[in-house]
Design a protein around this motif. Sequence first.
Motif, PDB file in Angstrom:
ATOM      1  N   VAL A  12      -1.584   2.384  -8.093  1.00 16.76           N
ATOM      2  CA  VAL A  12      -2.551   1.555  -8.827  1.00 16.76           C
ATOM      3  C   VAL A  12      -3.913   1.702  -8.158  1.00 16.76           C
ATOM      4  O   VAL A  12      -4.000   1.891  -6.939  1.00 16.76           O
ATOM      5  N   GLN A  13      -4.958   1.605  -8.946  1.00 16.75           N
ATOM      6  CA  GLN A  13      -6.304   1.674  -8.398  1.00 16.75           C
ATOM      7  C   GLN A  13      -6.689   0.368  -7.732  1.00 16.75           C
ATOM      8  O   GLN A  13      -6.242  -0.715  -8.157  1.00 16.75           O
ATOM      9  N   ALA A  14      -7.513   0.463  -6.728  1.00 14.38           N
ATOM     10  CA  ALA A  14      -7.999  -0.740  -6.062  1.00 14.38           C
ATOM     11  C   ALA A  14      -8.654  -1.664  -7.088  1.00 14.38           C
ATOM     12  O   ALA A  14      -9.391  -1.203  -7.969  1.00 14.38           O
ATOM     13  N   GLY A  15      -8.364  -2.939  -6.949  1.00 18.64           N
ATOM     14  CA  GLY A  15      -8.876  -3.933  -7.881  1.00 18.64           C
ATOM     15  C   GLY A  15      -7.948  -4.220  -9.044  1.00 18.64           C
ATOM     16  O   GLY A  15      -8.156  -5.194  -9.780  1.00 18.64           O
ATOM     17  N   GLY A  16      -6.946  -3.397  -9.214  1.00 18.24           N
ATOM     18  CA  GLY A  16      -6.039  -3.561 -10.341  1.00 18.24           C
ATOM     19  C   GLY A  16      -4.877  -4.475 -10.034  1.00 18.24           C
ATOM     20  O   GLY A  16      -4.691  -4.924  -8.908  1.00 18.24           O
TER      21      GLY A  16
END
Length: 115
Positions: A12-16
């Motif tokens: 997952v991307q950071a912030g997600g």
Amino acid sequence: QVQLVESGGGLVQAGGPLRLSCAASMSIFSIDAMGWYRQAPGKQRELVATISRTGATNYADSLKGRFTISRDIAKNTIYLQMISLKREDTAVYYCNAHGRWGDSWGQGTQVTVSS
């Protein structure tokens, strides 16, 4: 003993957000407490969150506000909802069940947060 099967990990991307699930092989009312722990590379396993038979929850101080533990009694499943993920959340996440037999652990699910 209880068998625990985790699912929901991934990249997952950071912030997600990401949601983990842990299905137990018995009624969670037969289990004193269930919870999530995590282990990052080179680090010790640490508490993330727990939920008792009565539904009381407990969190690692550093994760309060971003992680939420919940349960579905009918499905004998607990969840870990994670938001605003950071790279330092990257770890193998383990489900735990504590009962009269002691502790049972799931096989772990990898969560990788990319920048």
